[in-house]
Design a protein around this motif. Sequence first.
Motif, PDB file in Angstrom:
ATOM      1  N   ARG A  37       0.834  -1.211   0.000  1.00  0.00           N
ATOM      2  CA  ARG A  37       0.000   0.000   0.000  1.00  0.00           C
ATOM      3  C   ARG A  37       0.866   1.258   0.000  1.00  0.00           C
ATOM      4  NH1 ARG A  37      -2.913  -3.288   3.613  1.00  0.00           N
ATOM      5  NH2 ARG A  37      -1.962  -2.234   5.403  1.00  0.00           N
ATOM      6  N   LEU A  38       1.950   1.223   0.756  1.00  0.00           N
ATOM      7  CA  LEU A  38       2.867   2.368   0.788  1.00  0.00           C
ATOM      8  C   LEU A  38       3.526   2.574  -0.575  1.00  0.00           C
ATOM      9  CD1 LEU A  38       4.256   4.580   2.445  1.00  0.00           C
ATOM     10  CD2 LEU A  38       5.974   2.875   3.097  1.00  0.00           C
ATOM     11  N   ALA A  39       3.914   1.496  -1.227  1.00  0.00           N
ATOM     12  CA  ALA A  39       4.527   1.602  -2.552  1.00  0.00           C
ATOM     13  C   ALA A  39       3.543   2.193  -3.551  1.00  0.00           C
ATOM     14  CB  ALA A  39       5.013   0.231  -3.021  1.00  0.00           C
ATOM     15  N   ASP A  40       2.284   1.797  -3.467  1.00  0.00           N
ATOM     16  CA  ASP A  40       1.263   2.369  -4.365  1.00  0.00           C
ATOM     17  C   ASP A  40       1.107   3.868  -4.135  1.00  0.00           C
ATOM     18  OD1 ASP A  40       0.591   0.124  -5.841  1.00  0.00           O
ATOM     19  OD2 ASP A  40      -0.981  -0.509  -4.438  1.00  0.00           O
ATOM     20  N   ARG A  41       1.108   4.280  -2.866  1.00  0.00           N
ATOM     21  CA  ARG A  41       0.969   5.704  -2.558  1.00  0.00           C
ATOM     22  C   ARG A  41       2.159   6.505  -3.044  1.00  0.00           C
ATOM     23  NH1 ARG A  41      -0.091   5.540   3.530  1.00  0.00           N
ATOM     24  NH2 ARG A  41       0.026   3.316   3.200  1.00  0.00           N
ATOM     25  N   MET A  42       3.335   5.882  -3.082  1.00  0.00           N
ATOM     26  CA  MET A  42       4.541   6.605  -3.488  1.00  0.00           C
ATOM     27  C   MET A  42       4.777   6.530  -4.993  1.00  0.00           C
ATOM     28  SD  MET A  42       7.120   5.823  -0.374  1.00  0.00           S
ATOM     29  CE  MET A  42       8.259   7.059  -0.932  1.00  0.00           C
ATOM     30  N   GLY A  43       3.852   5.928  -5.720  1.00  0.00           N
ATOM     31  CA  GLY A  43       3.969   5.909  -7.168  1.00  0.00           C
ATOM     32  C   GLY A  43       4.654   4.681  -7.744  1.00  0.00           C
ATOM     33  N   CYS A  45       3.538   1.554  -8.541  1.00  0.00           N
ATOM     34  CA  CYS A  45       2.383   0.671  -8.706  1.00  0.00           C
ATOM     35  C   CYS A  45       2.784  -0.765  -9.004  1.00  0.00           C
ATOM     36  CB  CYS A  45       1.468   1.200  -9.806  1.00  0.00           C
ATOM     37  SG  CYS A  45       0.772   2.805  -9.414  1.00  0.00           S
ATOM     38  N   GLU A  46       3.810  -0.944  -9.819  1.00  0.00           N
ATOM     39  CA  GLU A  46       4.242  -2.303 -10.158  1.00  0.00           C
ATOM     40  C   GLU A  46       4.784  -3.027  -8.933  1.00  0.00           C
ATOM     41  OE1 GLU A  46       6.956  -2.192 -13.406  1.00  0.00           O
ATOM     42  OE2 GLU A  46       5.480  -1.356 -14.777  1.00  0.00           O
ATOM     43  N   LEU A  47       5.563  -2.306  -8.115  1.00  0.00           N
ATOM     44  CA  LEU A  47       6.097  -2.903  -6.889  1.00  0.00           C
ATOM     45  C   LEU A  47       4.955  -3.243  -5.935  1.00  0.00           C
ATOM     46  CD1 LEU A  47       8.494  -3.697  -5.070  1.00  0.00           C
ATOM     47  CD2 LEU A  47       8.543  -1.323  -4.280  1.00  0.00           C
ATOM     48  N   GLY A  48       3.994  -2.351  -5.812  1.00  0.00           N
ATOM     49  CA  GLY A  48       2.851  -2.603  -4.939  1.00  0.00           C
ATOM     50  C   GLY A  48       2.055  -3.815  -5.373  1.00  0.00           C
ATOM     51  N   THR A  49       1.836  -3.943  -6.680  1.00  0.00           N
ATOM     52  CA  THR A  49       1.096  -5.088  -7.208  1.00  0.00           C
ATOM     53  C   THR A  49       1.865  -6.384  -6.964  1.00  0.00           C
ATOM     54  OG1 THR A  49       0.130  -3.676  -8.908  1.00  0.00           O
ATOM     55  CG2 THR A  49       0.037  -6.054  -9.281  1.00  0.00           C
ATOM     56  N   ALA A  50       3.162  -6.357  -7.213  1.00  0.00           N
ATOM     57  CA  ALA A  50       3.975  -7.560  -7.008  1.00  0.00           C
ATOM     58  C   ALA A  50       4.005  -7.962  -5.538  1.00  0.00           C
ATOM     59  CB  ALA A  50       5.394  -7.325  -7.517  1.00  0.00           C
ATOM     60  N   MET A  51       4.085  -6.977  -4.653  1.00  0.00           N
ATOM     61  CA  MET A  51       4.100  -7.279  -3.223  1.00  0.00           C
ATOM     62  C   MET A  51       2.761  -7.873  -2.776  1.00  0.00           C
ATOM     63  SD  MET A  51       7.084  -6.502  -1.927  1.00  0.00           S
ATOM     64  CE  MET A  51       6.898  -6.114  -0.214  1.00  0.00           C
ATOM     65  N   MET A  52       1.665  -7.369  -3.309  1.00  0.00           N
ATOM     66  CA  MET A  52       0.350  -7.932  -2.983  1.00  0.00           C
ATOM     67  C   MET A  52       0.244  -9.376  -3.458  1.00  0.00           C
ATOM     68  SD  MET A  52      -1.816  -6.357  -1.185  1.00  0.00           S
ATOM     69  CE  MET A  52      -2.443  -4.792  -0.661  1.00  0.00           C
ATOM     70  N   GLU A  53       0.814  -9.667  -4.622  1.00  0.00           N
ATOM     71  CA  GLU A  53       0.808 -11.040  -5.120  1.00  0.00           C
ATOM     72  C   GLU A  53       1.618 -11.959  -4.212  1.00  0.00           C
ATOM     73  OE1 GLU A  53       2.066 -11.152  -9.196  1.00  0.00           O
ATOM     74  OE2 GLU A  53       0.440  -9.848  -9.852  1.00  0.00           O
ATOM     75  N   VAL A  54       2.764 -11.480  -3.753  1.00  0.00           N
ATOM     76  CA  VAL A  54       3.592 -12.267  -2.841  1.00  0.00           C
ATOM     77  C   VAL A  54       2.834 -12.528  -1.542  1.00  0.00           C
ATOM     78  CG1 VAL A  54       5.683 -12.217  -1.424  1.00  0.00           C
ATOM     79  CG2 VAL A  54       5.793 -11.533  -3.808  1.00  0.00           C
ATOM     80  N   ALA A  55       2.181 -11.499  -1.014  1.00  0.00           N
ATOM     81  CA  ALA A  55       1.419 -11.665   0.226  1.00  0.00           C
ATOM     82  C   ALA A  55       0.289 -12.674   0.048  1.00  0.00           C
ATOM     83  CB  ALA A  55       0.855 -10.319   0.678  1.00  0.00           C
ATOM     84  N   GLY A  56      -0.395 -12.596  -1.068  1.00  0.00           N
ATOM     85  CA  GLY A  56      -1.477 -13.547  -1.328  1.00  0.00           C
ATOM     86  C   GLY A  56      -0.978 -14.970  -1.454  1.00  0.00           C
ATOM     87  N   THR A  84      14.386  -5.150   2.453  1.00  0.00           N
ATOM     88  CA  THR A  84      14.827  -4.438   1.256  1.00  0.00           C
ATOM     89  C   THR A  84      13.800  -3.404   0.813  1.00  0.00           C
ATOM     90  OG1 THR A  84      16.078  -6.374   0.544  1.00  0.00           O
ATOM     91  CG2 THR A  84      15.563  -4.735  -1.141  1.00  0.00           C
ATOM     92  N   VAL A  85      12.542  -3.799   0.763  1.00  0.00           N
ATOM     93  CA  VAL A  85      11.491  -2.872   0.318  1.00  0.00           C
ATOM     94  C   VAL A  85      11.309  -1.754   1.336  1.00  0.00           C
ATOM     95  CG1 VAL A  85       9.041  -2.676  -0.260  1.00  0.00           C
ATOM     96  CG2 VAL A  85      10.365  -4.605  -1.105  1.00  0.00           C
ATOM     97  N   GLU A  86      11.389  -2.067   2.632  1.00  0.00           N
ATOM     98  CA  GLU A  86      11.308  -1.010   3.642  1.00  0.00           C
ATOM     99  C   GLU A  86      12.424   0.007   3.455  1.00  0.00           C
ATOM    100  OE1 GLU A  86      11.357  -2.912   7.470  1.00  0.00           O
ATOM    101  OE2 GLU A  86       9.216  -2.606   7.727  1.00  0.00           O
ATOM    102  N   GLY A  87      13.643  -0.476   3.224  1.00  0.00           N
ATOM    103  CA  GLY A  87      14.770   0.428   3.011  1.00  0.00           C
ATOM    104  C   GLY A  87      14.570   1.318   1.806  1.00  0.00           C
ATOM    105  N   LEU A  88      14.098   0.747   0.713  1.00  0.00           N
ATOM    106  CA  LEU A  88      13.858   1.514  -0.505  1.00  0.00           C
ATOM    107  C   LEU A  88      12.786   2.582  -0.291  1.00  0.00           C
ATOM    108  CD1 LEU A  88      14.125   1.767  -3.710  1.00  0.00           C
ATOM    109  CD2 LEU A  88      12.105   0.296  -3.733  1.00  0.00           C
ATOM    110  N   LEU A  89      11.686   2.184   0.310  1.00  0.00           N
ATOM    111  CA  LEU A  89      10.585   3.122   0.485  1.00  0.00           C
ATOM    112  C   LEU A  89      10.906   4.192   1.522  1.00  0.00           C
ATOM    113  CD1 LEU A  89       7.527   0.719   0.229  1.00  0.00           C
ATOM    114  CD2 LEU A  89       8.465   2.226  -1.533  1.00  0.00           C
ATOM    115  N   GLU A  90      11.629   3.836   2.564  1.00  0.00           N
ATOM    116  CA  GLU A  90      12.020   4.847   3.556  1.00  0.00           C
ATOM    117  C   GLU A  90      12.945   5.880   2.946  1.00  0.00           C
ATOM    118  OE1 GLU A  90      13.757   3.054   6.989  1.00  0.00           O
ATOM    119  OE2 GLU A  90      11.868   2.169   7.657  1.00  0.00           O
ATOM    120  N   ARG A  91      13.894   5.409   2.150  1.00  0.00           N
ATOM    121  CA  ARG A  91      14.836   6.326   1.510  1.00  0.00           C
ATOM    122  C   ARG A  91      14.091   7.284   0.595  1.00  0.00           C
ATOM    123  NH1 ARG A  91      18.814   2.850   0.080  1.00  0.00           N
ATOM    124  NH2 ARG A  91      17.532   2.106  -1.621  1.00  0.00           N
TER     125      ARG A  91
END
Length: 99
Positions: A37-43, A45-56, A84-91
């Motif tokens: 959800r955070l990745a989607d908000r930050m623009g 979208c592909e990362l957010g979709t892939a992360m949702m697929e992994v979670a599912g 890794t994703v937390e580090g990327l999004l925090e940065r």
Amino acid sequence: MKVRQTRPRIVTTTYDPVPKRLLVISRYVENIRRLARLADRMGHCELGTAMMEVAGCMERMSNDIAVSATGAVILRRAARLVGTVEGLLERQAKLSVLH
């Protein structure tokens, strides 16, 4: 008088990692969805979709992951993914605040 002999008790403790692994998997799924959800908000979208697929996938396969011999490996890789994703999004969040 008869002396009664007692047998020593055999204490058997079995360690069942399955419930603990299921708990860890559910927490990873929650974190991965939060990051998606955070990745989607930050623009991203592909990362957010892939992360949702992994979670599912992790949620659907949680029982298989918990009982399999390679479950620990999967959980380690999921932990690295979250880090890794937390580090990327925090940065990126810090950079967007500065600009």
